[in-house]
Design an enzyme around this catalytic site. Structure first.
Site, PDB file in Angstrom:
ATOM      1  N   ARG A  85       0.886  -1.106  -0.014  1.00 26.15           N
ATOM      2  CA  ARG A  85      -0.241  -0.092  -0.076  1.00 26.15           C
ATOM      3  C   ARG A  85       0.754   1.401   0.045  1.00 26.15           C
ATOM      4  O   ARG A  85       1.754   1.455   0.930  1.00 26.15           O
ATOM      5  CB  ARG A  85      -0.941   0.026   1.122  1.00 26.15           C
ATOM      6  CG  ARG A  85      -1.704   1.507   1.332  1.00 26.15           C
ATOM      7  CD  ARG A  85      -2.792   1.149   2.431  1.00 26.15           C
ATOM      8  NE  ARG A  85      -3.454   2.568   2.516  1.00 26.15           N
ATOM      9  CZ  ARG A  85      -4.312   2.597   3.343  1.00 26.15           C
ATOM     10  NH1 ARG A  85      -5.034   1.583   3.617  1.00 26.15           N
ATOM     11  NH2 ARG A  85      -5.048   3.729   3.572  1.00 26.15           N
ATOM     12  N   ARG A  94      -6.642   2.127  -2.912  1.00 29.53           N
ATOM     13  CA  ARG A  94      -5.690   1.408  -2.203  1.00 29.53           C
ATOM     14  C   ARG A  94      -5.502   0.059  -2.509  1.00 29.53           C
ATOM     15  O   ARG A  94      -6.649  -0.554  -2.840  1.00 29.53           O
ATOM     16  CB  ARG A  94      -5.923   1.856  -0.609  1.00 29.53           C
ATOM     17  CG  ARG A  94      -7.265   1.472  -0.253  1.00 29.53           C
ATOM     18  CD  ARG A  94      -7.814   2.315   0.917  1.00 29.53           C
ATOM     19  NE  ARG A  94      -7.659   3.671   0.829  1.00 29.53           N
ATOM     20  CZ  ARG A  94      -7.897   4.588   1.719  1.00 29.53           C
ATOM     21  NH1 ARG A  94      -7.871   4.185   3.023  1.00 29.53           N
ATOM     22  NH2 ARG A  94      -7.986   5.808   1.114  1.00 29.53           N
ATOM     23  N   ASP A  97      -6.786  -2.199   2.705  1.00 25.22           N
ATOM     24  CA  ASP A  97      -7.183  -1.395   3.855  1.00 25.22           C
ATOM     25  C   ASP A  97      -7.443  -2.328   4.991  1.00 25.22           C
ATOM     26  O   ASP A  97      -8.204  -3.095   4.635  1.00 25.22           O
ATOM     27  CB  ASP A  97      -8.419  -0.658   3.305  1.00 25.22           C
ATOM     28  CG  ASP A  97      -8.745   0.711   4.269  1.00 25.22           C
ATOM     29  OD1 ASP A  97      -7.760   1.085   4.948  1.00 25.22           O
ATOM     30  OD2 ASP A  97      -9.585   1.175   4.070  1.00 25.22           O
ATOM     31  N   ASP A  99      -9.168  -1.944   8.574  1.00 22.56           N
ATOM     32  CA  ASP A  99      -9.498  -1.163   9.587  1.00 22.56           C
ATOM     33  C   ASP A  99     -10.019  -1.985  10.850  1.00 22.56           C
ATOM     34  O   ASP A  99     -10.573  -3.046  10.507  1.00 22.56           O
ATOM     35  CB  ASP A  99     -11.058  -0.549   9.081  1.00 22.56           C
ATOM     36  CG  ASP A  99     -10.604   0.633   8.126  1.00 22.56           C
ATOM     37  OD1 ASP A  99      -9.605   1.339   8.342  1.00 22.56           O
ATOM     38  OD2 ASP A  99     -11.138   0.730   7.071  1.00 22.56           O
TER      39      ASP A  99
END
Ligand code: PAF
Length: 460
Positions: A85, A94, A97, A99
């Site tokens: 990334r 991206r 990711d 999260d």
């Protein structure tokens, strides 16, 4: 050690090989020990939010971590960087990711971290996959269930980040990981009476040998369950209980890859809330071979296996032939105590070198591993001699011993030719006779055996 926290992660990708990147992120999370995946949703494709860019693939993972929240976020960032990334614009495209959506019931708002994730209620691509695997979860601070939040959001026709398709079940982890006896009982009670349960009891540090047992359980039964418990009562004083390899993340990955439906990381609190007074002895079977140097070992094995059979009520239970004496004892246990279970013996899985796979091999140096290959070589030489017509027990043992002695590091504990059912020493060799060896190499105790009349097991 801090007890694990239940965590929900969202992973997404909209550049490169998106499916492969999601798979790599899941693998890294487990390999680095940051996060043990317990459930994973399907992968859904959603329209991007922000500037024009490719569509996203998204997945939600529920699992456990022993890292504090800041360290988990830092580990996620490291994995994002490792997977290529680049520093992305806010809302920009991206490669990957990761999260942290929720961390237990924690609510924090700091410079580095906001928990639960502030966007959850407005993101269909988070709520829908999350609802698929845990619809009734309450999102901390929002005081609504995931399902209720999703229903609200779907009433908004103009919502952003809308789901366009379910792209793949690939990588979806249906295996349930549980840590309590109550959860195992709940799982078992939900299995319809007509459906088979295949069970693989283990002490963890799963290797290809275990994977073969689980895969066979999976193939032959509607449900495959695996237990992991390093059973203290089968280790004697001075044995390797403390140093026995433990690797939860690796075990989860291996059990999942082999197709298990349930993995129980059992705790002594559930299995031995009090020191057991019941003892199951096998005066003949357990006194021989390994039993001579490991008094009490098979009583410990029999007790835990009996308990696990009661808990899992398996239709079939799978055991490796490498632990040949254990296999015979478990067969006898099931017969004498009327367990309604079929004991399935599975062939020893070997490395290309012939070395039988064992969790304890992890503790050998490269040189030790090399020396350990003498065990199977020796057993096989005896088997070849048998195939050429040799029937003398002494001559067959001497053939194997010559191979072992060629390795200075191999300390033989026993080498015996026995009848398979009784484990009594054979007077003369037959095709059913089993030649068993136990040896120490670099202080690690290894066992192996071959049936004289059987063909060699193909290496991995
Ligand atoms: O073979 C083993 O790993 C163990 O002896 C068993 C059967 C899981 C009992 O603890």
């Amino acid at each position: 050690m801090i007890s694990p926290a239940r965590v929900v992660l969202g992973i997404g990708s909209n550049l490169g090989d998106r499916i492969a990147l999601l798979a790599a992120a899941r693998r890294r999370l487990e390999e680095t020990g940051s996060f043990l995946i317990m459930r994973a949703s399907s992968i859904v494709e959603s329209e991007p939010i922000g500037p024009p860019q490719p569509r996203y693939l998204n997945q939600v993972l529920i699992g456990e971590t022993r890292l504090p929240p800041e360290e988990l976020v830092a580990a996620a960032k490291r994995i994002e960087t490792e997977l290529g990334r680049r520093a992305a614009l806010p809302w920009g495209p991206r490669e990957i990711d990761i999260d942290v959506l929720a961390y237990g019931a924690l609510q924090v708002r700091s410079q580095s971290i906001t928990l639960p994730h502030p966007e959850i209620a407005g993101r269909e691509f988070v709520l829908a996959p999350w609802a698929e695997i845990d619809a009734d979860a309450h999102v901390p601070g929002l005081d609504r269930t995931v399902a209720a939040l999703l229903a609200d959001l779907r009433r908004d026709a103009g919502r952003a980040g809308r789901i366009l398709a379910t792209v793949a079940d690939e990588g979806r982890r249906e295996m349930k990981i549980v840590r309590t006896l109550a959860a195992v009982r709940e799982w078992r009670d939900a299995v319809p009476a007509a459906e088979r349960v295949g069970f693989v009891p283990t002490m963890g540090a799963l290797h290809e040998g275990h994977r073969a047992l689980v895969a066979r359980a999976r193939d032959e039964c509607a449900h495959a369950a695996v237990s992991v418990f390093v059973n203290p009562f089968q280790f004697g004083a001075g044995e390797d209980f403390a140093s026995y390899p433990r690797d939860e993340a690796g075990d989860a990955e291996a059990a999942r890859a082999a197709g298990a439906d349930l993995l129980w990381f059992a705790g002594a609190g559930d299995l031995y809330p009090t020191t057991p007074v019941v003892r199951i002895d096998f005066p003949d079977l357990a006194a021989r071979l390994c039993g001579r140097s490991r008094p009490g070992h098979f009583a410990g094995v029999a007790l835990i296996v009996a308990k696990l059979f009661h808990i899992f009520r398996p239709t079939r239970a799978y055991f490796g032939e490498k632990d040949f004496q254990q296999l015979q004892i478990v067969r006898r246990l099931a017969r004498d105590l009327d367990f309604d279970v079929e004991i399935v013996a599975c062939p020893t899985v070997r490395e290309g070198s012939g070395l039988a796979l064992s969790s304890r091999n992890r503790r050998l140096s490269a040189a030790g591993r090399n020396a350990a290959t003498a065990l199977y070589r020796g057993l096989n030489e005896a088997r070849r001699a048998f195939a050429r017509g040799e029937r003398s027990v002494q001559a067959l043992r001497a053939t194997a011993e010559r191979c072992f002695r060629a390795e200075a590091d191999v300390e033989i504990e026993y080498l015996e030719l026995v009848a398979p059912d009784t484990l009594a020493e054979a007077a003369a060799a037959t095709a059913e006779s089993v030649l068993l060896v136990a040896a120490r190499i670099e202080g690690v105790r290894l066992i192996d055996n071959v049936v004289l009349g059987r063909a060699e097991e193909p290496p991995l």
